[in-house]
Design a protein around this motif. Structure first.
Motif, PDB file in Angstrom:
ATOM      1  N   GLU A 118       0.828  -1.201   0.000  1.00 44.50           N
ATOM      2  CA  GLU A 118       0.000   0.000   0.000  1.00 44.50           C
ATOM      3  C   GLU A 118       0.867   1.258   0.000  1.00 44.50           C
ATOM      4  OE1 GLU A 118      -2.835  -0.069   3.136  1.00 44.50           O
ATOM      5  OE2 GLU A 118      -3.764  -1.958   2.495  1.00 44.50           O
ATOM      6  N   ARG A 119       1.941   1.251   0.796  1.00 48.23           N
ATOM      7  CA  ARG A 119       2.847   2.411   0.818  1.00 48.23           C
ATOM      8  C   ARG A 119       3.521   2.586  -0.541  1.00 48.23           C
ATOM      9  NH1 ARG A 119       3.802   0.645   6.180  1.00 48.23           N
ATOM     10  NH2 ARG A 119       5.558  -0.655   5.535  1.00 48.23           N
ATOM     11  N   TRP A 120       3.941   1.464  -1.125  1.00 49.32           N
ATOM     12  CA  TRP A 120       4.545   1.530  -2.463  1.00 49.32           C
ATOM     13  C   TRP A 120       3.557   2.122  -3.464  1.00 49.32           C
ATOM     14  CZ3 TRP A 120       2.673  -0.581  -6.922  1.00 49.32           C
ATOM     15  CH2 TRP A 120       3.501  -0.511  -8.049  1.00 49.32           C
ATOM     16  N   ALA A 121       2.314   1.653  -3.414  1.00 50.51           N
ATOM     17  CA  ALA A 121       1.308   2.116  -4.369  1.00 50.51           C
ATOM     18  C   ALA A 121       1.083   3.620  -4.245  1.00 50.51           C
ATOM     19  CB  ALA A 121      -0.004   1.363  -4.153  1.00 50.51           C
ATOM     20  N   GLY A 122       1.124   4.143  -3.010  1.00 48.40           N
ATOM     21  CA  GLY A 122       0.953   5.582  -2.825  1.00 48.40           C
ATOM     22  C   GLY A 122       2.058   6.374  -3.490  1.00 48.40           C
ATOM     23  N   VAL A 123       3.301   5.920  -3.318  1.00 52.68           N
ATOM     24  CA  VAL A 123       4.448   6.602  -3.930  1.00 52.68           C
ATOM     25  C   VAL A 123       4.399   6.457  -5.448  1.00 52.68           C
ATOM     26  CG1 VAL A 123       6.976   6.640  -4.101  1.00 52.68           C
ATOM     27  CG2 VAL A 123       5.879   6.286  -1.880  1.00 52.68           C
ATOM     28  N   TYR A 124       4.133   5.251  -5.916  1.00 51.25           N
ATOM     29  CA  TYR A 124       4.119   4.963  -7.357  1.00 51.25           C
ATOM     30  C   TYR A 124       3.025   5.761  -8.070  1.00 51.25           C
ATOM     31  CZ  TYR A 124       3.788   2.103 -11.625  1.00 51.25           C
ATOM     32  OH  TYR A 124       3.746   1.677 -12.922  1.00 51.25           O
ATOM     33  N   ASP A 125       1.812   5.749  -7.501  1.00 50.07           N
ATOM     34  CA  ASP A 125       0.701   6.459  -8.141  1.00 50.07           C
ATOM     35  C   ASP A 125       0.951   7.966  -8.175  1.00 50.07           C
ATOM     36  OD1 ASP A 125      -0.529   4.048  -8.494  1.00 50.07           O
ATOM     37  OD2 ASP A 125      -1.934   4.268  -6.825  1.00 50.07           O
ATOM     38  N   THR A 126       1.563   8.501  -7.121  1.00 50.92           N
ATOM     39  CA  THR A 126       1.881   9.931  -7.103  1.00 50.92           C
ATOM     40  C   THR A 126       2.936  10.254  -8.162  1.00 50.92           C
ATOM     41  OG1 THR A 126       1.424   9.965  -4.721  1.00 50.92           O
ATOM     42  CG2 THR A 126       2.540  11.881  -5.653  1.00 50.92           C
ATOM     43  N   GLY A 127       3.892   9.351  -8.327  1.00 51.49           N
ATOM     44  CA  GLY A 127       4.904   9.536  -9.364  1.00 51.49           C
ATOM     45  C   GLY A 127       4.313   9.479 -10.760  1.00 51.49           C
ATOM     46  N   ARG A 128       3.380   8.567 -10.982  1.00 51.02           N
ATOM     47  CA  ARG A 128       2.725   8.472 -12.289  1.00 51.02           C
ATOM     48  C   ARG A 128       1.891   9.717 -12.561  1.00 51.02           C
ATOM     49  NH1 ARG A 128       2.594   7.111 -16.039  1.00 51.02           N
ATOM     50  NH2 ARG A 128       0.962   5.640 -16.605  1.00 51.02           N
ATOM     51  N   LEU A 143       9.310   7.932  -8.691  1.00 51.89           N
ATOM     52  CA  LEU A 143       9.400   6.622  -9.325  1.00 51.89           C
ATOM     53  C   LEU A 143      10.706   5.916  -8.966  1.00 51.89           C
ATOM     54  CD1 LEU A 143       7.808   7.462 -12.791  1.00 51.89           C
ATOM     55  CD2 LEU A 143       6.812   6.090 -10.948  1.00 51.89           C
ATOM     56  N   GLN A 144      11.775   6.671  -8.737  1.00 48.85           N
ATOM     57  CA  GLN A 144      13.001   6.066  -8.228  1.00 48.85           C
ATOM     58  C   GLN A 144      12.792   5.519  -6.821  1.00 48.85           C
ATOM     59  OE1 GLN A 144      15.919   9.227  -8.706  1.00 48.85           O
ATOM     60  NE2 GLN A 144      16.805   8.237 -10.519  1.00 48.85           N
ATOM     61  N   GLN A 145      12.055   6.269  -6.013  1.00 51.40           N
ATOM     62  CA  GLN A 145      11.746   5.805  -4.664  1.00 51.40           C
ATOM     63  C   GLN A 145      10.922   4.526  -4.713  1.00 51.40           C
ATOM     64  OE1 GLN A 145       9.813   8.756  -2.201  1.00 51.40           O
ATOM     65  NE2 GLN A 145       9.316   7.284  -0.592  1.00 51.40           N
ATOM     66  N   ALA A 146       9.924   4.502  -5.607  1.00 49.83           N
ATOM     67  CA  ALA A 146       9.096   3.305  -5.742  1.00 49.83           C
ATOM     68  C   ALA A 146       9.910   2.112  -6.228  1.00 49.83           C
ATOM     69  CB  ALA A 146       7.949   3.581  -6.703  1.00 49.83           C
ATOM     70  N   ALA A 147      10.822   2.339  -7.180  1.00 44.36           N
ATOM     71  CA  ALA A 147      11.675   1.252  -7.693  1.00 44.36           C
ATOM     72  C   ALA A 147      12.586   0.713  -6.598  1.00 44.36           C
ATOM     73  CB  ALA A 147      12.494   1.741  -8.874  1.00 44.36           C
ATOM     74  N   GLY A 148      13.036   1.582  -5.692  1.00 44.62           N
ATOM     75  CA  GLY A 148      13.852   1.131  -4.574  1.00 44.62           C
ATOM     76  C   GLY A 148      13.062   0.298  -3.581  1.00 44.62           C
ATOM     77  N   MET A 149      11.771   0.600  -3.440  1.00 38.83           N
ATOM     78  CA  MET A 149      10.922  -0.144  -2.518  1.00 38.83           C
ATOM     79  C   MET A 149      10.578  -1.535  -3.058  1.00 38.83           C
ATOM     80  SD  MET A 149       8.378   3.044  -1.607  1.00 38.83           S
ATOM     81  CE  MET A 149       7.251   2.139  -0.529  1.00 38.83           C
ATOM     82  N   ASP A 150      10.407  -1.650  -4.367  1.00 36.40           N
ATOM     83  CA  ASP A 150      10.051  -2.926  -5.002  1.00 36.40           C
ATOM     84  C   ASP A 150      10.884  -3.083  -6.272  1.00 36.40           C
ATOM     85  OD1 ASP A 150       8.864  -5.292  -5.609  1.00 36.40           O
ATOM     86  OD2 ASP A 150       6.821  -4.526  -5.777  1.00 36.40           O
ATOM     87  N   PRO A 151      12.175  -3.408  -6.133  1.00 39.32           N
ATOM     88  CA  PRO A 151      13.110  -3.360  -7.273  1.00 39.32           C
ATOM     89  C   PRO A 151      12.869  -4.404  -8.349  1.00 39.32           C
ATOM     90  CG  PRO A 151      14.175  -4.283  -5.329  1.00 39.32           C
ATOM     91  CD  PRO A 151      12.849  -3.777  -4.873  1.00 39.32           C
TER      92      PRO A 151
END
Length: 295
Positions: A118-128, A143-151
């Motif tokens: 859920e935390r990843w999705a929040g960062v990823y969706d905001t980046g998109r 999106l770099q932050q999201a990639a680091g969370m789920d590489p």
């Protein structure tokens, strides 16, 4: 002719998974595959695709299985080389170029679950969202932050590559496009390790085999961006421009090999289109119905 009532009932029945399974099994007994109707074939194809996607997802998740695939690929290429050398036949290996920029990963797999996802999705969706709003700096950061969370999530690397392109960071975008391709859990496109295997075989066997690095050639042709629909019809099949680029790379590799004597410096590739019919018309990709349907 079929009545409207029949069509309505047929469409309603098609929504039933049990009905489709029973019908598919019955048709396999009564009819050969080549005479299934378009409607029947559509359901069969979907069910087969679902199974293929699941199987490749499970196989790709197994690191040992993935290693064995690459080992078998290397064994096959080296076996070809041994056979060719035994018959004194020169062999030209070609790396496989693919559509990097305009082809999303087929299957992306998460390593996160629950609150972390859920935390990843929040960062990823905001980046998109920042990407859609054309804010490349914010998009890249998130999106770099999201990639680091789920590489290992392939689609995340693809979106990051697009954001890096928007920022003009071409080298970093190329690395992310390659990551997206290599992390695809249903890899239609050649992974980087397979092309690296070909380059390694040629480097270890000078004078016995040669390399046409088509992957590198098409990347150069699309620079500074990565190859996309400018050179491909889909994920791997080249367009007319892509085919000309491939022909040039193979020609140059043959000349450089010295198989027909030392290069003279005047051995230049030329492409002269030929008429395709008695009326003198030349091939026009925009008028090729099959190609346009594929695109």
């Amino acid at each position: 002719q079929r009545s409207r009532g029949f069509d309505f009932v047929s469409k309603l029945a098609n929504r039933s998974i049990l009905f489709r399974m029973l019908r598919t099994r019955l048709l396999k007994r009564l009819q050969p595959q080549g005479v299934l109707s378009a409607g029947h074939r559509q359901h069969v194809n979907y069910e087969q695709w679902s199974k293929v996607a699941q199987v490749t997802l499970e196989l790709r998740k197994d690191p040992a299985q993935f290693v064995r695939v690459k080992e078998h690929y290397q064994f096959s290429m080296e076996a070809m080389l041994r056979e060719a050398r035994g018959k004194k036949v020169p062999i030209l290996f070609c790396t496989v170029p693919v559509n990097l920029r305009d082809w999303h990963p087929n299957v992306s797999s998460h390593t996160l679950a629950g609150p972390e996802l859920e935390r990843w999705a929040g960062v990823y969706d905001t980046g998109r969202r920042a990407q859609i709003e054309v804010d490349p700096e914010k998009a890249v950061q998130l999106l770099q932050q999201a990639a680091g969370m789920d590489p290992l999530y392939a689609e995340g690397h693809f979106d990051l590559a697009r954001a890096l392109e928007d920022r003009g960071d071409w080298a970093a975008a190329e690395r992310e496009y390659d990551q997206a391709k290599d992390l695809d859990y249903n890899p239609f496109r050649a992974i980087s390790d397979l092309n690296a295997i070909l380059r390694s075989i040629v480097a270890r066997n000078p004078g016995h085999c040669y390399l046409a690095d088509l992957d590198a050639a098409l990347r150069r042709a699309s620079a500074p961006q990565m190859p996309g629909f400018d050179l491909f019809l889909d994920y791997v099949h080249p367009s007319q421009a892509g085919n000309v680029c491939i022909a040039r790379a193979v020609f140059d590799a043959i000349v450089a090999s010295g198989l027909f004597g030392p290069p003279t410096g005047t051995d230049q590739f030329t492409h002269e289109p030929m008429p395709i019919d008695p009326e003198g018309h030349f091939y026009d990709e925009a008028r090729d119905c099959t190609v346009q349907k594929t695109m």
